[in-house]
Motif scaffolding. Structure first.
Motif, PDB file in Angstrom:
ATOM      1  N   ARG A 134    -131.871  14.198  -8.551  1.00  0.00           N
ATOM      2  CA  ARG A 134    -131.605  12.954  -9.369  1.00  0.00           C
ATOM      3  C   ARG A 134    -130.503  12.121  -8.530  1.00  0.00           C
ATOM      4  NH1 ARG A 134    -128.461  11.219 -13.766  1.00  0.00           N
ATOM      5  NH2 ARG A 134    -129.261   9.723 -15.077  1.00  0.00           N
ATOM      6  N   ARG A 135    -129.514  12.633  -8.245  1.00  0.00           N
ATOM      7  CA  ARG A 135    -128.264  12.035  -7.562  1.00  0.00           C
ATOM      8  C   ARG A 135    -128.649  11.345  -6.328  1.00  0.00           C
ATOM      9  NH1 ARG A 135    -125.954  16.836  -9.083  1.00  0.00           N
ATOM     10  NH2 ARG A 135    -126.560  18.008  -7.250  1.00  0.00           N
ATOM     11  N   ILE A 142    -130.794   8.132  -7.334  1.00  0.00           N
ATOM     12  CA  ILE A 142    -130.042   7.064  -7.579  1.00  0.00           C
ATOM     13  C   ILE A 142    -129.214   6.488  -6.459  1.00  0.00           C
ATOM     14  CG2 ILE A 142    -127.752   6.553  -8.722  1.00  0.00           C
ATOM     15  CD1 ILE A 142    -128.547   8.503 -11.063  1.00  0.00           C
ATOM     16  N   ARG A 198    -119.147   3.038 -12.353  1.00  0.00           N
ATOM     17  CA  ARG A 198    -120.229   2.074 -12.765  1.00  0.00           C
ATOM     18  C   ARG A 198    -120.027   0.943 -13.271  1.00  0.00           C
ATOM     19  NH1 ARG A 198    -121.660   5.312 -17.250  1.00  0.00           N
ATOM     20  NH2 ARG A 198    -123.558   4.381 -17.438  1.00  0.00           N
ATOM     21  N   SER A 234    -120.383  10.853  -5.549  1.00  0.00           N
ATOM     22  CA  SER A 234    -121.237  11.332  -6.730  1.00  0.00           C
ATOM     23  C   SER A 234    -122.015  12.283  -6.065  1.00  0.00           C
ATOM     24  CB  SER A 234    -122.079  10.103  -7.026  1.00  0.00           C
ATOM     25  OG  SER A 234    -123.192   9.767  -6.287  1.00  0.00           O
ATOM     26  N   THR A 267    -130.385   1.119 -12.633  1.00  0.00           N
ATOM     27  CA  THR A 267    -130.061   2.198 -12.000  1.00  0.00           C
ATOM     28  C   THR A 267    -128.485   2.669 -12.335  1.00  0.00           C
ATOM     29  OG1 THR A 267    -131.378   1.831 -10.186  1.00  0.00           O
ATOM     30  CG2 THR A 267    -129.628   3.315  -9.897  1.00  0.00           C
ATOM     31  N   ALA A 291    -127.180   6.001 -14.416  1.00  0.00           N
ATOM     32  CA  ALA A 291    -126.453   6.993 -13.541  1.00  0.00           C
ATOM     33  C   ALA A 291    -125.310   7.607 -14.246  1.00  0.00           C
ATOM     34  CB  ALA A 291    -126.002   6.351 -12.270  1.00  0.00           C
TER      35      ALA A 291
END
Length: 457
Positions: free
Chosen positions: A32-33, A36, A105, A159, A222, A226
């Motif tokens: 998933r990371r 992203i 973010r 991340s 996105t 995240a």
């Protein structure tokens, strides 16, 4: 065959680890990371051409003078100076956004909303009537785009764990290229589609840019999906005692002082500025050249950015092979000579005229050799950054110096093309590579590359 007693009694820490299967190797790209980061890479690559090559096609079709078009290379200034305000992104909180989404973010969403606004503002301009307003709009797009790049780079590093950094960077670069392809070939095809519905050329370009602004929302969604990197809070606590101005001054002074005390430091920095100058000088005028020669907008989109992208990717692998196979100095000679000579393919194309195969050959030759030179040049820049305390700052400063040729030295390319004509102009692009090759020979004789040691690519 059974295992030996010695092997059976070895502790787990010294036994050979089983090799990962190819499926396990590819599985990291589906984390998933990493996905992203891939989507954020698309968002970073999308706006670059909107203030660059795609905008130049719009201006040339609107009848803007070649000299003025060449000066538009200057709107790339924010990409060369973004290291100056990067500490502000680290130090400052954005009202509402930081509190609602977190430190990284919040800046991601904020910068992307500003980028959408800047692209929409550029869409409303008219190159034929107000080149100055077009320049201001393009400058805003470049500023917001480079700010987004600062945040995306920080988010990617913070991340991803160490085991996913390589996959994350590979995904980011691939998606960045796709984003550039969408904002060049995709945007040009879209403008042609709008024009085919009966819209005027100006309205078609406006709606094409509006569509590109909407695609930035991919990065915004996105960012919202995240999670805030865990390292972000720790980094903020570690630097809370220093102001943004103090951090950037300490980093810049430390990075520059290390270069200046080295042997032949000024010559090395001049080489950094000039090595890719031949690419920058010719690349600034490639789009107007293709349109002037008589190719259509769709020809440019399909060949320059379709076939050209494939040649760039293949050239990147070839550059990596050259850099691993030969010493750094020899690799730089190969890349420097090839990227300079490739400009002659455009001189040849100027004589051939409108021919699809000739255009495909010229673009493939230029993109292939340029990618070889770029990969080897990045290996050289990495070799110059030895101190782990200043690696990020040193690399940012070096890439800023490397962008001087693209942004400032190449700004007069339009006037040169106007005065000489296209065949001679691209021959001159070969000649402008000579100073960097002279510096390369001088640095090699002085033992500069031997002092850098082995280089990893």
């Amino acid at each position: 065959m059974t295992s030996t007693p010695e092997a059976a009694t070895k502790p787990p820490s010294v036994r050979s680890a089983p090799r990962a299967s190819w499926r396990e190797g590819w599985a990291v790209y589906l984390q998933r990371r990493v996905l992203i980061v891939l989507l954020l890479g698309f968002s970073s690559g999308l706006p670059l051409a909107l203030s660059g090559s795609t905008l130049l096609v719009w201006m040339r079709e609107s009848g803007v003078d070649l000299g003025t078009i060449g000066l538009f290379a200057l709107v790339g200034t924010p990409y060369t100076l973004k290291f100056l305000w990067a500490p502000l992104v680290d130090a400052l909180h954005v009202p509402f956004f930081t509190r609602a989404f977190g430190r990284r973010r919040g800046w991601l969403v904020f910068s992307q909303l500003l980028l959408i606004g800047a692209i929409l503002l550029l869409a409303l301009t008219d190159p034929a009537r107000s080149p100055l307003f077009v320049a201001l709009g393009a400058l805003l797009v470049a500023t917001m785009s480079s700010t987004q790049d600062i945040v995306v780079d920080a988010f990617r590093v913070e991340s991803l764990p160490e085991s996913e950094q390589a996959a994350g960077m590979a995904s980011y670069v691939a998606a960045y290229r796709i984003g550039m392809l969408v904002s060049t070939a995709g945007a040009l095809f879209m403008v042609s589609a709008f024009e085919s519905t009966g819209l005027t050329r100006g309205s078609a370009w406006m709606w094409g840019y509006v569509a590109m602004a909407a695609l930035v929302l991919i990065g915004t969604v996105t960012a919202l999906a995240a999670t805030e990197p865990g390292q972000s809070a720790r980094a903020e606590a570690a630097t809370s005692a220093d102001s943004a101005f103090t951090r950037v001054m300490h980093a810049a002074v430390g990075a520059f002082s290390e270069f200046l005390v080295r042997k032949d430091a000024l010559a090395a920095l001049a080489f950094v500025v000039l090595f890719k100058f031949t690419d920058a000088f010719s690349g600034t005028m490639t789009a107007p050249f293709v349109i002037d020669l008589g190719f259509t907008r769709n020809d440019y989109a399909a060949i320059v950015k379709g076939v050209g992208l494939a040649a760039t990717l293949i050239g990147g692998f070839a550059g990596g092979y050259v850099a691993r196979r030969y010493p750094l100095a020899a690799s730089l000679w190969i890349g420097g000579v090839l990227q300079a000579i490739a400009n002659l393919s455009f001189s040849w194309l100027a004589y051939v005229g409108v021919n699809q195969w000739a255009l495909a050959f010229a673009i493939s030759a230029e993109n292939f050799t340029s990618a070889i030179g770029t990969v080897i040049f990045v290996a050289y820049l990495s070799a110059l950054c030895k101190n782990p305390l200043h690696t990020a700052t040193q690399y940012a400063l070096l890439t800023a110096l490397a962008a001087v040729g693209r942004t400032y030295l190449s700004s007069g390319a339009g006037y040169v093309a106007k005065a000489t004509g296209w065949p001679l102009f691209f021959a001159i692009c070969v000649v402008v590579a000579v100073p960097s090759l002279i510096l390369l020979a001088w640095l090699q004789r002085r033992g500069h590359f031997d002092e850098l040691g082995p280089v990893k690519v």
